[in-house]
Design a protein around this motif. Structure first.
Motif, short mmCIF file in Angstrom:
data_model
loop_
_atom_site.label_atom_id
_atom_site.label_comp_id
_atom_site.label_asym_id
_atom_site.label_seq_id
_atom_site.Cartn_x
_atom_site.Cartn_y
_atom_site.Cartn_z
N LYS A 52 0.83 -1.21 0.00
CA LYS A 52 0.00 0.00 0.00
C LYS A 52 0.86 1.26 0.00
N GLN A 53 1.98 1.23 0.69
CA GLN A 53 2.88 2.38 0.78
C GLN A 53 3.84 2.48 -0.41
N GLY A 54 3.80 1.51 -1.33
CA GLY A 54 4.65 1.54 -2.51
C GLY A 54 6.05 0.99 -2.28
N ARG A 55 6.28 0.35 -1.15
CA ARG A 55 7.60 -0.22 -0.86
C ARG A 55 7.75 -1.63 -1.43
N ARG A 56 6.67 -2.19 -1.93
CA ARG A 56 6.70 -3.54 -2.47
C ARG A 56 5.69 -3.61 -3.61
N SER A 57 5.98 -4.46 -4.57
CA SER A 57 5.04 -4.74 -5.66
C SER A 57 4.66 -6.21 -5.59
N PHE A 58 3.55 -6.55 -6.21
CA PHE A 58 3.08 -7.92 -6.22
C PHE A 58 3.35 -8.57 -7.57
N SER A 59 3.49 -9.89 -7.55
CA SER A 59 3.61 -10.68 -8.78
C SER A 59 2.27 -10.68 -9.50
N GLU A 60 2.30 -11.14 -10.74
CA GLU A 60 1.05 -11.25 -11.51
C GLU A 60 0.05 -12.15 -10.79
N GLU A 61 0.54 -13.25 -10.26
CA GLU A 61 -0.34 -14.20 -9.56
C GLU A 61 -1.00 -13.54 -8.34
N MET A 62 -0.21 -12.80 -7.57
CA MET A 62 -0.76 -12.14 -6.39
C MET A 62 -1.70 -11.00 -6.81
N LEU A 63 -1.35 -10.29 -7.87
CA LEU A 63 -2.25 -9.24 -8.37
C LEU A 63 -3.60 -9.84 -8.76
N ASP A 64 -3.57 -10.99 -9.43
CA ASP A 64 -4.82 -11.67 -9.79
C ASP A 64 -5.64 -11.99 -8.56
N GLN A 65 -4.98 -12.53 -7.53
CA GLN A 65 -5.68 -12.90 -6.31
C GLN A 65 -6.29 -11.69 -5.63
N VAL A 66 -5.51 -10.63 -5.50
CA VAL A 66 -6.00 -9.41 -4.84
C VAL A 66 -7.13 -8.80 -5.65
N GLU A 67 -6.92 -8.70 -6.94
CA GLU A 67 -7.93 -8.09 -7.80
C GLU A 67 -9.23 -8.87 -7.80
N ASN A 68 -9.14 -10.18 -7.86
CA ASN A 68 -10.35 -11.01 -7.82
C ASN A 68 -11.12 -10.78 -6.53
N TYR A 69 -10.40 -10.74 -5.42
CA TYR A 69 -11.07 -10.57 -4.13
C TYR A 69 -11.71 -9.19 -4.03
N ILE A 70 -10.96 -8.14 -4.34
CA ILE A 70 -11.54 -6.81 -4.17
C ILE A 70 -12.66 -6.55 -5.17
N ASP A 71 -12.56 -7.12 -6.37
CA ASP A 71 -13.66 -6.99 -7.34
C ASP A 71 -14.91 -7.69 -6.82
N GLU A 72 -14.72 -8.88 -6.28
CA GLU A 72 -15.86 -9.68 -5.79
C GLU A 72 -16.55 -8.99 -4.61
N ILE A 73 -15.78 -8.51 -3.66
CA ILE A 73 -16.35 -7.95 -2.44
C ILE A 73 -16.70 -6.46 -2.58
N TYR A 74 -15.83 -5.70 -3.22
CA TYR A 74 -15.99 -4.24 -3.24
C TYR A 74 -16.28 -3.66 -4.62
N GLY A 75 -16.53 -4.52 -5.62
CA GLY A 75 -16.75 -4.05 -6.99
C GLY A 75 -17.73 -2.90 -7.13
N PRO A 76 -18.94 -3.00 -6.58
CA PRO A 76 -19.89 -1.89 -6.72
C PRO A 76 -19.40 -0.60 -6.07
N LEU A 77 -18.66 -0.72 -4.99
CA LEU A 77 -18.12 0.45 -4.31
C LEU A 77 -17.00 1.08 -5.15
N ILE A 78 -16.14 0.24 -5.72
CA ILE A 78 -15.04 0.73 -6.54
C ILE A 78 -15.57 1.50 -7.74
#
Length: 106
Positions: A52-78
Motif C-alpha cells: 500500500k505504501q509503494g515499498r513492495r510490488s506484487f507478482s502477476e499471480e498475487m495481483l490476480d488474487q488481490v484483484e479477484n477478491y476486491i472486485d468480488e467484495i468491493y466491486g460496486p463500491l469501486i
C-alpha cells in the motif's frame, strides 16, 4: 467494472499502481480494515502495508488474487471512484495514476 488484467491489458507495474490506489481509497475513504483484508488474502498485514505504501510490488499471480477478491467484495463500491464509462476512460485513469506515481518518486 473493468478488470484491469483482462479488459485494459495493463502492464504489471500499472496493475500494481492501480490496485494500490484502490486499496488506499477503500481503506482511507471507506474505512476498509487492512488487517482483515490482508488476512482474507493470506498475507501478513505488514506485507499488505508495504504494498500500500509503494515499498513492495506484487507478482502477476498475487495481483490476480488481490484483484479477484476486491472486485468480488468491493466491486460496486469501486465503481463509485474509478471511471467506468468506457475502456478508454478507464485506461486513461490508470495512466494518470502511473504518471502521478512517477512524479511523486522524483
Amino acid at each position: 467494472m473493468f478488470h484491469s488484467r483482462v479488459d485494459a491489458n495493463l502492464s504489471q507495474n500499472a496493475r500494481n499502481i492501480y490496485i494500490r490506489f484502490v486499496i488506499k481509497e477503500l481503506s482511507n475513504t471507506y474505512l476498509v480494515n487492512n488487517g482483515l483484508l490482508a488476512r482474507k488474502l493470506n498475507l501478513r498485514a505488514a506485507r499488505l502495508n508495504d504494498f500500500k505504501q509503494g515499498r513492495r510490488s506484487f507478482s502477476e499471480e498475487m495481483l490476480d488474487q488481490v484483484e479477484n477478491y476486491i472486485d468480488e467484495i468491493y466491486g460496486p463500491l469501486i465503481e463509485t471512484f474509478v471511471p467506468q464509462n468506457s475502456l478508454d476512460e478507464f485506461q486513461n485513469f490508470v495512466l494518470f495514476l502511473v504518471k502521478q506515481e512517477k512524479q511523486q518518486q522524483s
